[in-house]
Structure formats: structure tokens, C-alpha cells
Design an enzyme around this catalytic site. Structure first.
Site, mmCIF file in Angstrom:
data_model
loop_
_atom_site.group_PDB
_atom_site.id
_atom_site.type_symbol
_atom_site.label_atom_id
_atom_site.label_comp_id
_atom_site.label_asym_id
_atom_site.label_seq_id
_atom_site.Cartn_x
_atom_site.Cartn_y
_atom_site.Cartn_z
ATOM 1 C CE LYS A 103 19.602 12.771 30.524
ATOM 2 N NZ LYS A 103 20.677 13.619 31.081
ATOM 3 N NE ARG A 173 26.322 5.453 32.043
ATOM 4 C CZ ARG A 173 25.601 6.559 32.076
ATOM 5 N NH1 ARG A 173 25.546 7.267 33.180
ATOM 6 N NH2 ARG A 173 24.939 6.947 31.008
ATOM 7 C CG ASP A 238 24.895 6.451 38.468
ATOM 8 O OD1 ASP A 238 25.322 6.818 39.579
ATOM 9 O OD2 ASP A 238 23.829 6.852 37.990
ATOM 10 C CG ASP A 248 23.535 12.969 34.995
ATOM 11 O OD1 ASP A 248 22.871 14.015 35.162
ATOM 12 O OD2 ASP A 248 23.065 11.843 35.224
#
Ligand code: AMP
Ligand code: MG
Length: 469
Positions: A103, A173, A238, A248
Site C-alpha cells: 500500500k 469488496r 469499497d 481500511d
């Protein structure tokens, strides 16, 4: 050698774009999660700074960016996709198949206006909080390592760039399904449904089976979040994983003083993702999943809507059951009695009006059975405690033991995370490593870390968190 075994990369080309990480100036390793590496069958020594930043793509990796769409804050946002995350590939570890993602690894075709990068703050934050979640026993993506890029990223000011290596059961997702539904791509929906079932719910069957399995895992997940005072902060479609893992860690936060309507995210003006709104939002997101699956459920739309509606209607009861299980355990109750819900609500109501520290109140119940230091409203503690004691008397075994294994002494508190990031920006990573090590054992009293169990002092409170990616 990392033994990659990539299955997502075998899916149809329209599921992703092949994309290598964009090399960075000067990779520097911050941390490697050795225990997690071993669990994945990876020698920690292989996780070099160059691998973490994507400067070296290991043999067997097939880097790609996944495409997905989604609703953000209730509005359809259209196509999103991995704008700064690159899936290196999958490995099969002790707990099954896992994605390894970098990421902050550079721009992808889905970056839109973004730079594809992350700065040190959110990287360390996700590292600490996701690993704390795992130690709390709550399903979550994990952190395999982090590295500095030696490059600056520009946010409100220039900040050191960093990359997080994230491990997840998958990155599918709700928005992955929405993406193909919006495109009217029935074939892709069928492929994704079969793939998701095989990967996460092999015992379930068909789109309705997938919907029900996803509902069950979300009900369980959100109940567990509530049980530790966690506020995800961006429950967009998402950001809801079909695996049932927390994913997230943007503006998330653990609550200090209990307020059921607590919000921290600077952009959540309407409290859409408040602590107590999360079950309803999970259900809303699951309804979007159901909509996306309609074409697979029945060729007759009305019949499909009716069948999906019937399954969705079960969410309330699923959540209620999961929620009671979590809070019963927090109160030391193993058996179920009809009055338990009222007992739990009675406590939470008193905690809210006293603005009691969520974590310390439950920990006090677990360790001394006396939370009067936190439930300070006159008469509030005395009007609840006798009912709880009478209820505990009808339990067998040692409730204190269950409670100490359920009510953590340590959570990643906002003010500590902020202080940790400030120190890291000055080049001092000791607070980061200390937080990681204490939060790895959240249920153990660690007298030498007593300061980390404390809520913020007046003036130390953090009122807002930022996506700040
Ligand atoms: P998030 O708010 O983290 O769920 O991200 C929402 C969307 O914005 C996703 O498609 C991300 O990939 C994208 N995004 C967030 N930050 C960046 C960035 N710095 N560069 C490119 N895309 C980004
Ligand atoms: Mg996201």
C-alpha cells in the site's frame, strides 16, 4: 523464495490491470512482522526494504491493481479501484490463502488524481491498529512490514513517504460486485461469486448462500467492533471485505470516553459511521451486495428481489445474537437469560451518561468487579451492580477469568497513536515499537506499560481523525 500461488491473477483480465510497483529513491526498512511472516511460510530475512517498497518484485509475484467501484458516504462513486495498492500475489500459510499487498506503491490506472503514495503516519497507524485488532481476536487484515521510501509526499506539507505491506484473506469488496453489476456484466459477477465462495465460504452455495455467509461474517465483525469501542470511520462499500475482515484503517479510532454516537472522522459530518450506526450501515452495505447479485439470483427480477429481501431480513436477528454473545462475555456471562439484553443496555446507558472510559470500565468489571470509579453519576453504579452480581451468581465457573480474556487492558488510543507518529517524524521509532509490543498482549496486565492503559489527560484528547492518505 516466497512460494506465491496466485489465483486472482488467473481471473478474467477485466478484474484488474497488471501493474508493477513504481520504484522509490531510497528504501529503508522500518519493521518486519516476523511472527506473521513465519505463519505465511516466509523467511523474515527475505522481507527486505527493496521488497517492501516494490523496488524488487520477488520471483513468482504477478503484481496487479484490482478494479472495484462503490458507494462512498451513501453516494454512488462509480469506479474506484486500487489507486495506491498493488497486489503482489498470494501465499498459502498456516491459516490459509493470503494476499500480500503493497500500500503506497505508486500510481495505477485507478489512481485518478492521487499520487499512489502513502506517508509515514497512516502507514504506522495501520500497522499498529491492525495488529492490535488481530491480538484482540477480531478478524482483520494484517501488517507484514513497513518501509520508508526516501521520497517526500505532499499532503498539507511535505511528509516522508512510506509503504505498508498488508496481508489479507482477500481484497474482494462489496464494491467488487457492484463494479460488475453496474457494468451489466453478468458473466463477471458469476465468476466473482464462484471465486469468493470457493475462497471464503466453500460450504455455502450460489448467490444467496454468499449473501447469507457475508451477512453472518459482517454481523459477527461489527458486534466485535462494538465490543471494543471501535469506530471504523469509512464503512463505504469499497471498504467492506467479503472475507469478513476489518479492512481500511484510514480514519478509524477506538473510543476513550463512551458516547454511543461518537464520530472521529473529519469528513463524517452527519455521523453516518458513528459507533452505534455501524450495524445499520453494515446492513445497508449488504443490501447493495444483494442488489449487485440480483441478476444471478433469478432471471425474474421481482422473484430475485423477493428472495434477496428474505435473506436480508435475517440480518437484525443475526446481529442481535452476535452482539449479545460479545457483551455477555464482557460481563462474564456464559449462559443466556432473557434479562441479559436489559442488563447490558443498563450498563451502557450509565457508561454513556457518566462519559465513562469504555475500556477501563469493562476492565474494572473484569479485575475488581467495581466500576464505580468510572460510572460516576450519582447512584448510577449502585443501581446497576446488584442486578449484575445476582446474575453472575447464576453462572458456573470463574467469570473473572473469562472477563479478563474478553475485556482488554490496552487498546490503541488515539492520543498515543498521534504521539507515536510525531516521534517517528522526528526519527524516533521507539514509541512505535513499544506500542506494537504492548498491544500484542492486550489482555495481560503489563504494569510497566501502565501509562499506555490511560485515557488522554485534559488537553491530550484527539477529537478528529483524517483519511490523510
Ligand atoms: P479509501 O478512502 O482509502 O478507501 O480510498 C478510496 C479510493 O481512493 C480508493 O480507490 C483508493 O485507491 C483511492 N486513493 C486513496 N488515496 C490515494 C492516493 N494517494 N493515490 C491514489 N489513489 C488513492
Ligand atoms: Mg479503501
Amino acid at each position: 523464495m516466497i512460494a506465491f500461488d496466485n489465483t486472482y491473477a488467473r481471473l478474467p483480465a477485466r478484474f484488474y490491470t497488471r501493474q508493477a510497483p513504481v520504484p522509490v529513491a531510497q528504501p529503508e526498512r522500518i519493521v518486519v512482522n516476523e511472527a506473521l511472516a513465519r505463519e505465511l511460510g516466509i523467511d523474515p530475512a527475505e522481507i527486505s526494504a527493496e521488497l517492501l517498497t516494490g523496488n524488487v518484485v520477488p520471483e513468482g509475484a504477478e503484481p496487479l491493481a484490482q478494479v472495484y467501484s462503490g458507494h462512498q458516504f451513501g453516494n454512488w462513486a462509480g469506479q474506484l479501484g486500487d489507486g495506491r495498492a498493488i497486489l503482489l500475489g498470494e501465499v498459502v500459510g498456516a491459516r490459509g490463502r493470503r494476499d500480500i499487498v503493497l500500500k503506497g506503491a505508486g500510481r495505477t490506472p485507478y489512481s485518478r488524481g492521487g499520487d499512489g503514495r502513502a506517508w509515514l503516519g497512516p502507514v504506522l497507524r495501520e500497522y499498529v491498529v491492525s495488529e492490535a485488532m488481530a491480538a484482540l481476536g477480531i478478524p482483520t487484515t494484517r501488517a507484514l512490514g513497513a518501509a520508508l521510501t526516501g521520497e517526500e509526499v505532499i499532503r498539507e506539507r511535505p511528509l516522508p513517504g512510506a509503504v505498508l505491506a498488508r496481508v489479507a484473506a482477500s481484497h474482494i469488496r462489496v464494491g467488487s460486485f457492484q463494479h460488475f453489476a453496474a457494468a451489466g456484466d453478468r458473466e463477471a459477477l458469476a465468476v466473482l461469486t464462484d471465486y469468493t465462495l470457493a475462497r471464503h465460504y466453500p460450504e455455502a452455495e450460489g448467490p444467496l448462500g454468499l449473501l447469507e455467509a457475508a451477512m453472518r461474517s459482517q454481523a459477527d465483525l461489527v458486534a466485535r467492533w462494538l465490543g471494543v469501542g471501535f469506530i471504523h470511520g469509512v464503512m463505504n462499500t469499497d471498504n467492506m471485505a467479503l472475507s469478513g475482515e476489518t479492512i481500511d484503517y484510514g480514519p478509524c479510532a477506538f473510543m476513550d470516553a463512551f458516547n454511543p454516537a461518537q464520530v472521529y472522522s473529519s469528513i463524517d459530518h452527519l455521523g453516518r459511521y458513528a459507533w452505534n450506526a455501524q450495524p445499520g450501515i453494515a446492513q445497508w452495505n449488504l443490501a447493495r451486495l444483494a442488489e449487485a447479485l440480483l441478476v444471478l439470483i433469478d432471471a425474474d427480477e421481482q422473484a430475485a428481489v423477493a428472495a434477496a429481501g428474505e435473506v436480508l431480513a435475517g440480518f437484525g436477528e443475526m446481529f442481535e445474537r452476535a452482539h449479545l454473545a460479545v457483551f455477555r462475555a464482557k460481563l462474564g456471562l456464559q449462559r443466556a437469560e432473557p434479562g441479559d439484553k436489559a442488563l447490558i443496555e443498563g450498563l451502557l446507558g450509565r457508561m454513556a451518561s457518566s462519559r465513562a472510559d469504555f475500556t477501563l470500565t469493562f476492565r474494572a468489571l473484569a479485575s475488581t468487579g467495581d466500576a464505580s470509579a468510572y460510572i460516576t453519576d450519582p447512584g448510577a453504579w449502585e443501581s446497576w451492580a446488584p442486578d449484575w452480581r445476582a446474575r453472575l451468581a447464576r453462572e458456573a465457573g470463574d467469570p473473572g477469568r473469562i472477563m479478563r480474556a474478553t475485556n482488554p487492558a490496552f487498546i490503541p488510543r488515539n492520543h498515543q497513536l498521534e504521539a507515536m507518529i510525531e516521534a517517528a517524524l522526528e526519527g524516533d521509532f521507539a514509541p512505535f515499537h513499544r506500542l506494537c509490543s504492548v498491544l500484542a498482549r492486550p489482555f495481560d496486565d503489563q504494569p510497566e506499560a501502565r501509562d499506555l492503559a490511560l485515557p488522554p489527560k485534559p488537553g491530550e484528547e484527539i477529537r478528529q481523525t483524517f483519511c490523510g492518505t
